[in-house]
Motif scaffolding. Structure first.
Motif, PDB file in Angstrom:
ATOM      1  N   LYS A 139       0.862  -1.182   0.000  1.00 31.23           N
ATOM      2  CA  LYS A 139       0.000   0.000   0.000  1.00 31.23           C
ATOM      3  C   LYS A 139       0.900   1.234   0.000  1.00 31.23           C
ATOM      4  O   LYS A 139       1.900   1.282   0.723  1.00 31.23           O
ATOM      5  CB  LYS A 139      -0.890  -0.018   1.245  1.00 31.23           C
ATOM      6  N   LYS A 160      -2.757  -1.167  -3.269  1.00 29.22           N
ATOM      7  CA  LYS A 160      -3.597   0.025  -3.369  1.00 29.22           C
ATOM      8  C   LYS A 160      -2.729   1.272  -3.228  1.00 29.22           C
ATOM      9  O   LYS A 160      -1.836   1.337  -2.380  1.00 29.22           O
ATOM     10  CB  LYS A 160      -4.667   0.028  -2.283  1.00 29.22           C
ATOM     11  N   GLN A 180      -5.348   4.575   6.560  1.00 29.95           N
ATOM     12  CA  GLN A 180      -4.660   3.720   5.593  1.00 29.95           C
ATOM     13  C   GLN A 180      -3.456   3.005   6.203  1.00 29.95           C
ATOM     14  O   GLN A 180      -2.763   2.253   5.504  1.00 29.95           O
ATOM     15  CB  GLN A 180      -4.197   4.557   4.388  1.00 29.95           C
TER      16      GLN A 180
END
Length: 902
Positions: A752, A875, A899
């Motif tokens: 990520k 992501k 996140q």
């Protein structure tokens, strides 16, 4: 025999007194004169010298005003006539009374002005690479303590001088770095290995309305709670090319909340400063339009002072221990009102800058001594004016109100005669009760701990805050006990308005239709907006069961456990609460299992603790420490829950330190996120997935995509041969050849990545279906919108937020974001439909400005501010606005924090 002993004792006492008043020269202590070429003093040496001065002179009182971020003592030396030093409490009290102007008649104020002493703050070293600053402070101290002329005597009799070391940590780093080379010709302050303030480097002069750093808090306490000087002089470098020093008076605009006495006070002291240099034959002083410095912005050491009715002075001077040259700048050789006494190109030495600085300090001190009564009475007058303005209907003059006047005339289809409007239109705006300034603000007690953080910022800035001792009602609305009340009928009203109200920056262009004139720093900031504070503006006078909080008495958020008497299975707590992340991170370290949905976190006993009593004890401790409110639940929630799991976090940084990264480093530490710093060499040479789960790239990390150029970008970092071995692993910058493929592989493998600000460029490098929204077509090709059409120089804008989507849980459906040349995106509709990219936040209307200056803001409409993209198994989260900007934007921290978990 007794007579001989007595006489001997008298002689020894007299000798000791003479010795005590022998002031050690800088050369006797440092081994060189201040201003000698190729020599800088370290903080360790300076600290010892301060102590020697205090021991040697009865004109000095040495105080430690707090610890720095690296744990050093931060010093203030109070210098005045010995008779004043013995009565410092008396003169401090007078200074406080005059500045606060509370319950003080004009007659009493005039008497106190006569009885008091002017208080002048002179600092040095804030920006540690600007080495003139701390060295002029050392030299001025010695000069004031040793000169015996009439001017110095008068200054000491009439004035109390606060000499303040603004950045001890930075001086130690910079001076040691410069002096490390035995070859004097190789000495330089360039290529420092790290930031000269532990977290934020040069941004330490951007923290004086938020007060995040220890040094900011230390100095603000002395300025706005303890001493309240009438003049503050903040020394900086470097002057504009072709000059020696830039200083007051400053260019427009000034902020409209100021008292006019403040503006003319700055001009008066500035005139004294430039006149002194002219009288001494020291050319090269520039002011007004001769430099970029204005008085609009809050946040700097000298600019925050304006909002407290203090005459704040900034000079930017040239100079370095390594000799330099004043360059030939032809336009600077034409005398004008900005530069009445130009300087010719010439060799320039460090001592020249020290001499200029001492002269400028003396100009300020001479003014303060000659106009002592006036300075004291003027700060009282400004405070009294503020109290009166907050006690009645008042309309602050501003550009928006002028626009309303013009709009009213246009709506009535009336014709203007030149620049003149019919007089009746004045009352339509300046007597419109809806456009009045507020009488006060109410911050309810039933919101998150961020509200307490905001209140503490006000308290640390010297603002009078009240708290309700019981429930009350204002304007038909009920408020709970414990709510905070901040009324505007107080002396520091300008600062109070600035913290709550939007800034209204004028349209400022070089010429009609021409390019914009960039503000010195930001155009708008309004912490009450960027922190996500919930508050009510009260336009009428109001009373209630309000009790004053003592000046400087910071508050602690009140935690609680609701339904604690129940047979508890577990606890829930709100996702809206920033402090919840501290709790989550602390509990994860304890091995707890935590779940969340849109509104709540949930933690159950689940045999993760030694026993249930210990579990409850840990929850109670978390509540008390962090101010978080827990609710006891008797069974596990049936809602769909996501398990919260920690990720291995990497935060990008670079050699020398990124300020944006430093701010996030500080934020991570405050919220208990474990993380590692990540440098380019590790990106280029490591399997990132083996070590990290999420990588955060702040502003300035990812360069723009350069079509038609080399596949790698020029190294901005120093060459390895010039850097000590221990720092070489930090060198390098992101390249197209190695770094971008490594990051793509990290994402493809399930990693990520979070990018903020210009690091959104990564989306373009990865060829995602997004494009720049702020472009126009010219001759069949796209180009960025020019400043004549679109310009937002650091302002607060509002975005719509998809808060039903997990990455935005805990957010409201609107958020105020800090926009500074921020990327804005158009996403491919097909990619959205296929959920390859998902909008997280966007600009929903043509008018999203909340505070500051946004020329051409209609171009933002429907532009995407933040999005999520699928890249392989991973992501990418892209945030155009500065969601962590200078640790001011508490309201958007969740956009990053969410996140950082699986």
């Amino acid at each position: 025999m007794r007579k001989i002993i007595f006489l001997g004792g008298v002689f020894l006492l007299a000798f000791a007194t003479i010795q005590a008043q022998t002031i050690p020269s800088p050369k006797s202590h440092f081994g060189f004169n201040i201003g000698d070429n190729y020599h800088l003093a370290t903080f360790t040496q300076t600290e010892a010298y301060f102590k020697k001065l205090a021991a040697a002179s009865n004109k000095v009182k040495l105080l430690v005003i707090g610890k720095t971020e690296e744990g050093r003592n931060q010093y203030m030396l109070i210098v005045s006539d010995p008779s004043n030093i013995k009565q410092l409490d008396k003169y401090k009290s007078i200074s406080q009374k005059m500045a606060r102007a509370e319950d003080l008649s004009e007659a009493d104020a005039k008497q106190l002005a006569k009885d008091g002493k002017s208080v002048v703050w002179i600092d040095g070293g804030l920006h540690a690479t600007e080495v003139v600053g701390i060295h002029q402070l050392i030299q001025t101290l010695y000069t004031v303590l040793t000169r015996d002329d009439e001017e110095t005597k008068r200054i000491l009799k009439s004035t109390i001088i606060l000499f303040v070391h603004a950045n001890p940590d930075g001086q130690e780093l910079v001076s040691n770095w410069y002096m490390r080379n035995e070859d004097t010709l190789k000495r330089s302050t360039e290529s420092l290995p790290r930031l000269y303030e532990k977290y934020i480097g040069h941004d330490n002069n951007r923290d004086f309305f938020m007060l995040n750093m220890s040094e900011s808090k230390n100095m603000s306490r002395q300025l706005y709670i303890e001493w309240m000087p009438q003049i503050l002089y903040n020394h900086h470098q470097t002057g504009p090319p072709g000059t020696v020093v830039a200083g007051p008076p400053y260019r427009d605009p000034f902020n409209y909340v100021y008292d006019p006495l403040l503006v003319t006070g700055i001009d008066a002291v500035g005139a004294a400063m430039s006149s002194r240099l002219n009288a001494e034959g020291k050319p090269g002083y520039t002011m007004k339009s001769g430099s970029v410095y204005s008085t609009w912005w809050n946040g700097g050491l000298r600019t925050a002072a304006y909002y407290h009715n203090i005459i704040g002075l900034l000079t930017e001077i040239i100079g370095n221990p390594t000799p330099s040259k004043i360059p030939l700048v032809p336009n600077r050789l034409i005398p004008n009102s900005a530069t009445p006494y130009p300087i010719e190109p010439q060799q320039w030495y460090f001592k020249n800058s020290i001499d200029y600085s001492v002269s400028l300090n003396y100009a300020v001190l001479n003014y303060a001594s000659r106009y002592k009564d006036e300075l004291l009475f003027n700060i009282y007058t400004m405070g009294k004016n503020s109290i009166e303005a907050g006690s009645k209907d008042n309309w602050t003059l501003s550009p928006k109100k002028v626009e309303l006047l013009n709009d009213a005339v246009k709506a009535d289809k009336k014709e203007m005669k030149g620049d003149t409007l019919p007089l009746e239109y004045f009352s339509k705006v300046y007597k419109n009760k809806e456009l009045r300034d507020p009488r006060g603000y109410i911050i309810t007690a039933n919101q998150t701990t961020t509200a307490t953080s905001f209140i503490n910022i006000l308290i640390n800035s010297g603002i009078q805050v009240q708290q309700a001792s019981s429930a009350f009602s204002v304007a038909g609305k009920n408020y709970p006990s414990g709510s905070y009340i901040v009324k505007t009928n107080q002396a520091f009203r300008p600062h109070l308005l600035d913290m709550f109200e939007p800034q209204d920056h004028p349209n400022d262009f070089q010429y009609p239709g021409g390019p914009p004139v960039r503000p010195y720093d930001a155009a708008g900031w309004t912490p009450a907006f960027t922190m996500g504070l919930q508050f009510d503006r009260i336009l009428e006078d109001f009373t209630g069961p309000f009790e004053n909080i003592a000046y400087g008495d910071v508050q602690s958020p009140k935690g609680n456990i609701i339904n604690s008497e129940l047979n508890t299975y577990g606890y829930s707590f709100s996702t809206k609460e920033n402090a919840a992340y501290k709790v989550v991170n602390d509990l994860l370290k304890e091995g707890a299992s935590i779940y969340k949905n849109k509104d709540s976190y949930y933690i159950g006993y689940e045999n993760k603790f030694t026993d249930f009593t210990n579990f409850k004890s840990i929850i109670s401790k978390m509540s008390n420490e962090h101010g978080v409110i827990f609710t006891a639940v008797t069974s596990k929630p049936t809602d769909t829950l996501q398990k919260v799991q920690p990720l291995r976090i990497a935060l990008w940084d670079r050699y020398g330190g990124s300020m944006s990264s430093g701010w996030v480093r500080w934020i991570f530490e405050q919220y208990h996120f474990p993380f590692n710093l990540l440098y380019v060499k590790e990106i280029d040479s490591t399997n990132l997935n083996d070590k990290y789960d999420v990588i955060v790239f702040v502003e300035g990390a990812i360069p723009a995509l350069r079509t038609g150029s080399s596949s790698s970008w020029e190294e901005r970092a120093p060459k390895e041969n010039d850097i000590p071995e221990m720092y070489k692993a930090q060198l390098g910058s992101i390249t197209a050849q190695k770094s971008i493929p490594a990051l793509q592989q990290f994402l493809n493998n399930g990693g990520k990545v979070v990018t903020i600000g210009s690091s959104a460029n990564l989306a373009y490098h990865l060829n995602l279906p997004v494009r720049n929204a702020l472009v126009e077509m010219v001759n069949g090709a796209e180009r960025n919108l020019p400043g004549e059409k679109f310009y937002i120089p650091g302002s607060v804008m509002q975005v719509a937020v998809n808060n039903n989507y997990a990455p935005n849980w805990g957010m409201e459906n609107k958020a105020d974001v800090y926009f500074s040349t921020s990327p804005v995106f158009k996403l491919s509709p097909e990619a959205i439909a296929q959920k390859q990219v998902i909008p997280l936040a966007w600009y929903p209307t043509p008018s999203t400005l909340r505070s500051g200056w946004a020329f051409g803001q209609a171009y933002l409409q429907d532009g995407v501010a933040a999005f999520e993209a699928n890249v392989g198994k991973g992501k990418l989260f892209v945030y155009g606005p500065e969601i962590t900007f200078r640790a001011q934007t508490h309201g958007t921290y969740k956009m990053l924090f969410n996140q950082l978990y699986k």
